[in-house]
Design an enzyme around this catalytic site. Structure first.
Site, PDB file in Angstrom:
ATOM      1  N   ASP A  46     -29.465  36.093 -18.948  1.00 44.59           N
ATOM      2  CA  ASP A  46     -30.596  35.634 -18.146  1.00 44.59           C
ATOM      3  C   ASP A  46     -30.334  34.259 -17.543  1.00 44.59           C
ATOM      4  OD1 ASP A  46     -32.060  37.906 -18.506  1.00 44.59           O
ATOM      5  OD2 ASP A  46     -33.354  37.104 -20.074  1.00 44.59           O
ATOM      6  N   ASN A 123     -38.771  31.389 -13.537  1.00 41.59           N
ATOM      7  CA  ASN A 123     -39.395  31.434 -14.852  1.00 41.59           C
ATOM      8  C   ASN A 123     -40.522  30.420 -15.001  1.00 41.59           C
ATOM      9  OD1 ASN A 123     -38.060  33.563 -15.975  1.00 41.59           O
ATOM     10  ND2 ASN A 123     -36.849  32.365 -17.417  1.00 41.59           N
ATOM     11  N   THR A 162     -42.766  35.262 -20.525  1.00 36.77           N
ATOM     12  CA  THR A 162     -42.087  35.749 -21.723  1.00 36.77           C
ATOM     13  C   THR A 162     -41.037  34.765 -22.224  1.00 36.77           C
ATOM     14  OG1 THR A 162     -40.397  36.893 -20.427  1.00 36.77           O
ATOM     15  CG2 THR A 162     -42.389  38.134 -20.980  1.00 36.77           C
ATOM     16  N   ALA A 163     -40.821  33.667 -21.498  1.00 27.00           N
ATOM     17  CA  ALA A 163     -39.765  32.717 -21.847  1.00 27.00           C
ATOM     18  C   ALA A 163     -40.353  31.524 -22.605  1.00 27.00           C
ATOM     19  CB  ALA A 163     -39.022  32.290 -20.583  1.00 27.00           C
ATOM     20  N   LYS A 166     -44.041  31.568 -23.758  1.00 27.98           N
ATOM     21  CA  LYS A 166     -44.391  32.321 -24.978  1.00 27.98           C
ATOM     22  C   LYS A 166     -44.132  31.487 -26.229  1.00 27.98           C
ATOM     23  CE  LYS A 166     -43.466  36.652 -27.440  1.00 27.98           C
ATOM     24  NZ  LYS A 166     -43.053  36.018 -28.717  1.00 27.98           N
TER      25      LYS A 166
END
Length: 269
Positions: A46, A123, A162-163, A166
């Site tokens: 990623d 992100n 989600t990165a 979270k």
């Protein structure tokens, strides 16, 4: 079809990138073009895909991305390092389909009266203070929402939820929502100081502006990029009109990605 290959310098990734380059060169319908690609293939994880995105972020409306992971399963990477041949065959039969995700626009104004910076994040962006507690006013649109005290703030896209978001207690948001999320990092809440104490999510018609009380010694991130050597006057965040596009050969459904990344095979336990 014009292909760009963007990989990291790790041995496994370099080996996969070399194999991929050879297969593309041998193809009758594909060609390597690093400057003007139609599809960008990221080889790594990623982090590598984030780097590829920023390398080509001025071409997001023209290119589609594909991710090959050469280590642990990545959130944005759909192909494994032993599936290069299958990926090339999919590229050769490409029909132009894609899936797109929202991006985050960032405008940074400086106290030294220099020109503002404009950035885009896939992100998230964070703002922290290098030393001590960060104190900042937070505006939603033009409304003064709160005075924040704590370690910092994280502003994320739906896929970025989600990165880092979270990990600091933010909610996971479906990319079907064009929304911006702000999550607090170790906020100070007592009888004197008070923040909302929970993540907030705003629509594309609104923006978040953060005004640090002290313009010096702040660290701003945009995905993997850093801004830390200029006095920050204010930062404004909103959903971008641009989006990132992924080639939809077998692009994994968002909630399947979330399950694979954080739950895995525990459903039947």
């Amino acid at each position: 079809m014009r292909i760009a290959i963007y990989g990291n310098d790790k041995p496994t990734s370099s080996k996969v990138a070399s194999e991929l380059s050879k297969l593309v060169n041998d193809s009758k319908v594909l060609e390597l073009d690093e400057l003007n690609p139609e599809v960008v293939i990221s080889v790594g994880g990623d982090g590598t895909l984030l780097s590829a995105f920023h390398h080509y972020d001025d071409m997001t409306e023209k290119v589609r991305f594909v991710g090959i992971h050469t280590g642990h399963l990545g959130f944005y990477t759909d192909w494994r390092d032993n599936e290069v041949q299958q990926l090339v065959e999919s590229l050769e039969h490409d029909n132009g389909q894609s899936v797109s995700y929202p991006l985050l626009d960032i405008e940074v104004n400086y106290s030294d009266e220099g020109k503002p910076d404009y950035m885009v994040a896939l992100n998230e962006s964070t703002i922290k203070k290098m030393f001590g507690t960060m104190v900042a006013k937070v505006y939603i649109k033009d409304y003064l929402f709160e005075s924040f005290r704590g370690d910092g703030l994280c502003i994320s896209t739906p896929t970025g939820s989600t990165a880092y978001n979270k990990s600091v207690g933010g909610a996971i948001i479906s990319p079907n929502f064009n929304a911006v999320q702000m999550a607090e990092m170790a906020s100070i809440n007592n009888r004197v100081f008070r923040t909302i104490g929970s993540p907030i999510i705003i629509p594309p018609t609104e923006s978040i502006t953060i005004v640090p009380q002290v313009s010096l010694h702040n660290v701003l991130t945009c995905d993997q990029l850093l801004v830390m050597d200029r006095p920050i006057k204010s930062i404004t965040y909103k959903i971008s009109k641009r989006r990132i596009y992924f080639a939809k050969y077998r692009h994994t459904h968002f909630w399947e990605r979330v399950n694979n990344s954080f739950i895995g095979d525990n459903l039947n336990d």
